[in-house]
Design a protein around this motif. Structure first.
Motif, PDB file in Angstrom:
ATOM      1  N   ILE A   1       0.825  -1.208   0.000  1.00  0.00           N
ATOM      2  CA  ILE A   1       0.000   0.000   0.000  1.00  0.00           C
ATOM      3  C   ILE A   1       0.864   1.266   0.000  1.00  0.00           C
ATOM      4  CG2 ILE A   1      -1.691   1.315   1.338  1.00  0.00           C
ATOM      5  CD1 ILE A   1      -2.823  -1.349   2.305  1.00  0.00           C
ATOM      6  N   SER A   2       1.926   1.276   0.824  1.00  0.00           N
ATOM      7  CA  SER A   2       2.714   2.505   1.002  1.00  0.00           C
ATOM      8  C   SER A   2       3.654   2.784  -0.163  1.00  0.00           C
ATOM      9  CB  SER A   2       3.514   2.429   2.304  1.00  0.00           C
ATOM     10  OG  SER A   2       4.441   1.357   2.259  1.00  0.00           O
ATOM     11  N   ARG A   3       4.177   1.735  -0.807  1.00  0.00           N
ATOM     12  CA  ARG A   3       5.147   1.957  -1.882  1.00  0.00           C
ATOM     13  C   ARG A   3       4.574   2.806  -3.017  1.00  0.00           C
ATOM     14  NH1 ARG A   3       7.893  -3.312  -4.007  1.00  0.00           N
ATOM     15  NH2 ARG A   3       8.657  -3.263  -1.852  1.00  0.00           N
ATOM     16  N   PRO A   4       3.370   2.503  -3.541  1.00  0.00           N
ATOM     17  CA  PRO A   4       2.819   3.367  -4.607  1.00  0.00           C
ATOM     18  C   PRO A   4       2.560   4.795  -4.149  1.00  0.00           C
ATOM     19  CG  PRO A   4       1.676   1.247  -4.524  1.00  0.00           C
ATOM     20  CD  PRO A   4       2.503   1.335  -3.288  1.00  0.00           C
ATOM     21  N   ILE A   5       2.150   4.957  -2.896  1.00  0.00           N
ATOM     22  CA  ILE A   5       1.888   6.304  -2.390  1.00  0.00           C
ATOM     23  C   ILE A   5       3.185   7.091  -2.251  1.00  0.00           C
ATOM     24  CG2 ILE A   5       0.984   7.602  -0.422  1.00  0.00           C
ATOM     25  CD1 ILE A   5      -1.012   5.364   0.030  1.00  0.00           C
ATOM     26  N   LEU A   6       4.245   6.421  -1.758  1.00  0.00           N
ATOM     27  CA  LEU A   6       5.544   7.091  -1.654  1.00  0.00           C
ATOM     28  C   LEU A   6       6.083   7.452  -3.031  1.00  0.00           C
ATOM     29  CD1 LEU A   6       7.237   4.941   1.151  1.00  0.00           C
ATOM     30  CD2 LEU A   6       6.267   7.240   1.351  1.00  0.00           C
ATOM     31  N   LYS A   7       5.834   6.584  -4.007  1.00  0.00           N
ATOM     32  CA  LYS A   7       6.258   6.878  -5.380  1.00  0.00           C
ATOM     33  C   LYS A   7       5.529   8.107  -5.905  1.00  0.00           C
ATOM     34  CE  LYS A   7       6.412   4.824 -10.011  1.00  0.00           C
ATOM     35  NZ  LYS A   7       6.065   3.614 -10.813  1.00  0.00           N
ATOM     36  N   LEU A   8       4.235   8.187  -5.636  1.00  0.00           N
ATOM     37  CA  LEU A   8       3.453   9.346  -6.072  1.00  0.00           C
ATOM     38  C   LEU A   8       3.936  10.619  -5.385  1.00  0.00           C
ATOM     39  CD1 LEU A   8       1.017   9.988  -7.893  1.00  0.00           C
ATOM     40  CD2 LEU A   8      -0.436   9.742  -5.877  1.00  0.00           C
ATOM     41  N   ALA A   9       4.293  10.498  -4.084  1.00  0.00           N
ATOM     42  CA  ALA A   9       4.805  11.658  -3.353  1.00  0.00           C
ATOM     43  C   ALA A   9       6.137  12.131  -3.938  1.00  0.00           C
ATOM     44  CB  ALA A   9       4.968  11.316  -1.876  1.00  0.00           C
ATOM     45  N   ALA A  10       6.996  11.179  -4.352  1.00  0.00           N
ATOM     46  CA  ALA A  10       8.287  11.551  -4.947  1.00  0.00           C
ATOM     47  C   ALA A  10       8.090  12.283  -6.270  1.00  0.00           C
ATOM     48  CB  ALA A  10       9.138  10.299  -5.151  1.00  0.00           C
ATOM     49  N   VAL A  11       7.148  11.822  -7.081  1.00  0.00           N
ATOM     50  CA  VAL A  11       6.866  12.491  -8.357  1.00  0.00           C
ATOM     51  C   VAL A  11       6.315  13.895  -8.108  1.00  0.00           C
ATOM     52  CG1 VAL A  11       5.453  12.416 -10.448  1.00  0.00           C
ATOM     53  CG2 VAL A  11       6.514  10.327  -9.591  1.00  0.00           C
ATOM     54  N   SER A  12       5.436  14.024  -7.121  1.00  0.00           N
ATOM     55  CA  SER A  12       4.870  15.341  -6.798  1.00  0.00           C
ATOM     56  C   SER A  12       5.958  16.304  -6.347  1.00  0.00           C
ATOM     57  CB  SER A  12       3.809  15.195  -5.710  1.00  0.00           C
ATOM     58  OG  SER A  12       2.756  14.359  -6.132  1.00  0.00           O
ATOM     59  N   LYS A  13       6.912  15.810  -5.552  1.00  0.00           N
ATOM     60  CA  LYS A  13       8.015  16.657  -5.100  1.00  0.00           C
ATOM     61  C   LYS A  13       8.878  17.099  -6.274  1.00  0.00           C
ATOM     62  CE  LYS A  13      11.889  16.745  -1.874  1.00  0.00           C
ATOM     63  NZ  LYS A  13      12.668  15.962  -0.866  1.00  0.00           N
ATOM     64  N   ARG A  14       9.141  16.182  -7.205  1.00  0.00           N
ATOM     65  CA  ARG A  14       9.947  16.515  -8.381  1.00  0.00           C
ATOM     66  C   ARG A  14       9.266  17.588  -9.224  1.00  0.00           C
ATOM     67  NH1 ARG A  14      11.222  12.290 -13.321  1.00  0.00           N
ATOM     68  NH2 ARG A  14      12.151  13.807 -14.757  1.00  0.00           N
ATOM     69  N   ILE A  15       7.959  17.462  -9.400  1.00  0.00           N
ATOM     70  CA  ILE A  15       7.210  18.454 -10.183  1.00  0.00           C
ATOM     71  C   ILE A  15       7.236  19.810  -9.494  1.00  0.00           C
ATOM     72  CG2 ILE A  15       4.905  19.057 -11.024  1.00  0.00           C
ATOM     73  CD1 ILE A  15       4.387  16.067 -11.376  1.00  0.00           C
ATOM     74  N   SER A  16       7.081  19.784  -8.157  1.00  0.00           N
ATOM     75  CA  SER A  16       7.064  21.038  -7.406  1.00  0.00           C
ATOM     76  C   SER A  16       8.406  21.753  -7.474  1.00  0.00           C
ATOM     77  CB  SER A  16       6.693  20.746  -5.948  1.00  0.00           C
ATOM     78  OG  SER A  16       6.745  21.917  -5.175  1.00  0.00           O
ATOM     79  N   GLU A  17       9.501  20.993  -7.436  1.00  0.00           N
ATOM     80  CA  GLU A  17      10.825  21.607  -7.444  1.00  0.00           C
ATOM     81  C   GLU A  17      11.219  22.123  -8.824  1.00  0.00           C
ATOM     82  OE1 GLU A  17      13.335  18.546  -5.947  1.00  0.00           O
ATOM     83  OE2 GLU A  17      12.846  18.920  -3.826  1.00  0.00           O
ATOM     84  N   LYS A  18      10.907  21.362  -9.873  1.00  0.00           N
ATOM     85  CA  LYS A  18      11.363  21.715 -11.228  1.00  0.00           C
ATOM     86  C   LYS A  18      10.274  22.370 -12.079  1.00  0.00           C
ATOM     87  CE  LYS A  18      14.845  18.052 -11.398  1.00  0.00           C
ATOM     88  NZ  LYS A  18      15.388  16.910 -12.186  1.00  0.00           N
ATOM     89  N   GLN A  19       9.048  22.415 -11.563  1.00  0.00           N
ATOM     90  CA  GLN A  19       7.939  22.980 -12.324  1.00  0.00           C
ATOM     91  C   GLN A  19       7.805  22.318 -13.692  1.00  0.00           C
ATOM     92  OE1 GLN A  19       5.718  25.360 -11.092  1.00  0.00           O
ATOM     93  NE2 GLN A  19       6.799  24.916  -9.185  1.00  0.00           N
ATOM     94  N   ASP A  20       8.024  21.004 -13.695  1.00  0.00           N
ATOM     95  CA  ASP A  20       7.965  20.234 -14.939  1.00  0.00           C
ATOM     96  C   ASP A  20       6.694  19.378 -14.929  1.00  0.00           C
ATOM     97  OD1 ASP A  20       8.358  18.882 -17.256  1.00  0.00           O
ATOM     98  OD2 ASP A  20      10.078  17.697 -16.567  1.00  0.00           O
ATOM     99  N   TYR A  21       5.689  19.863 -15.667  1.00  0.00           N
ATOM    100  CA  TYR A  21       4.409  19.155 -15.677  1.00  0.00           C
ATOM    101  C   TYR A  21       4.322  18.110 -16.792  1.00  0.00           C
ATOM    102  CZ  TYR A  21       3.047  22.871 -12.502  1.00  0.00           C
ATOM    103  OH  TYR A  21       2.982  23.730 -11.436  1.00  0.00           O
ATOM    104  N   SER A  22       5.439  17.857 -17.434  1.00  0.00           N
ATOM    105  CA  SER A  22       5.453  16.809 -18.458  1.00  0.00           C
ATOM    106  C   SER A  22       5.732  15.425 -17.866  1.00  0.00           C
ATOM    107  CB  SER A  22       6.499  17.127 -19.527  1.00  0.00           C
ATOM    108  OG  SER A  22       7.804  17.148 -18.960  1.00  0.00           O
ATOM    109  N   VAL A  23       6.053  15.388 -16.584  1.00  0.00           N
ATOM    110  CA  VAL A  23       6.335  14.105 -15.915  1.00  0.00           C
ATOM    111  C   VAL A  23       5.041  13.317 -15.780  1.00  0.00           C
ATOM    112  CG1 VAL A  23       7.220  13.025 -13.817  1.00  0.00           C
ATOM    113  CG2 VAL A  23       8.263  15.135 -14.667  1.00  0.00           C
ATOM    114  N   ARG A  24       5.142  12.001 -15.956  1.00  0.00           N
ATOM    115  CA  ARG A  24       3.981  11.118 -15.802  1.00  0.00           C
ATOM    116  C   ARG A  24       4.354   9.930 -14.912  1.00  0.00           C
ATOM    117  NH1 ARG A  24       2.389  15.037 -17.498  1.00  0.00           N
ATOM    118  NH2 ARG A  24       1.043  15.471 -19.301  1.00  0.00           N
ATOM    119  N   VAL A  25       3.352   9.430 -14.201  1.00  0.00           N
ATOM    120  CA  VAL A  25       3.534   8.244 -13.362  1.00  0.00           C
ATOM    121  C   VAL A  25       3.164   7.015 -14.178  1.00  0.00           C
ATOM    122  CG1 VAL A  25       2.922   7.116 -11.202  1.00  0.00           C
ATOM    123  CG2 VAL A  25       2.930   9.607 -11.343  1.00  0.00           C
TER     124      VAL A  25
END
Length: 211
Positions: free
Chosen positions: A110-134
């Motif tokens: 349960i936690s691994r997919p949520i942590l993965k989603l949190a990591a992607v959200s952090k990357r988008i927030s830092e780089k302002q790159d909305y082309s990233v996809r999960v």
């Protein structure tokens, strides 16, 4: 008189009742004829020093013939109880370990997919790159969550692209217009001005006009 025996059993081969001690008959056997009516009187027992002491009066035709006393060791019973308790404790320990492993496995799932989603959200927030996809790996609830997250990123990226195009269009009009365009503050201070406005007022650049 009372008679004491180690144990009392039924001998089916002779259809008779025999009291024995170590396999040796020490009490006469009694055929089960109708003329003999066997009844029992008071019964008592006592646990003491790893032994069970049981006493039973024997009355035949309303005549007291004696008393059967049994002394039985409870060691085997205690051993069985001890063995059962040990087995139960081991089963409980095994169940606790299995429950922990199961809970840990489910938490990881349960936690691994949520942590993965949190990591992607952090990357988008830092780089302002909305082309990233999960990457979506299934159609379960996590897969639906990933799909909705990607859809949200697509909408943000689309709106950002439209905004950039609108800003570019406005900037082109603002910079290349042949007439003066400017913006004043409520107090009358010049905030922005295009090159044409600066030329009309005789300034060499926009910066000179703003200063």
């Amino acid at each position: 008189e009372d008679n004491v025996f180690a144990f009392f059993k039924k001998d089916k081969s002779r259809d008779s009742t025999i009291a024995t001690d170590g396999g040796i008959s020490i009490y006469p056997w009694y055929p089960n004829h109708a003329s003999y009516h066997l009844s029992t009187g008071d019964f008592s027992f006592l646990f003491s020093d790893d032994y069970l002491y049981a006493h039973q009066l024997v009355i035949v035709n309303q005549e007291k013939w004696g008393c059967i006393s049994v002394k039985a060791s409870t060691a085997s019973l205690k051993e069985k109880i001890r063995s059962h308790l040990l087995t139960m404790m081991m089963v409980v320990i095994v169940l606790i370990i299995l429950s922990y492993l199961l809970a840990y496995g489910l938490q990881t799932i349960i936690s691994r997919p949520i942590l993965k989603l949190a990591a992607v959200s952090k990357r988008i927030s830092e780089k302002q790159d909305y082309s990233v996809r999960v990457k979506i790996k299934g159609t379960d609830e996590i897969g639906v969550l990933y799909d909705e997250f990607n859809h949200m990123l697509e909408q943000i990226q689309l709106h950002e692209s439209q905004r950039d195009k609108a800003e570019k269009k406005y900037r082109d009009i603002f910079e290349n217009a042949t007439y003066g365009i400017f913006q004043l503050s409520p107090h009358g201070r010049l905030l922005t001005a295009n090159p044409a406005f600066a030329r009309i007022l005789g300034y060499d650049s926009q910066e000179d006009a703003l200063n």
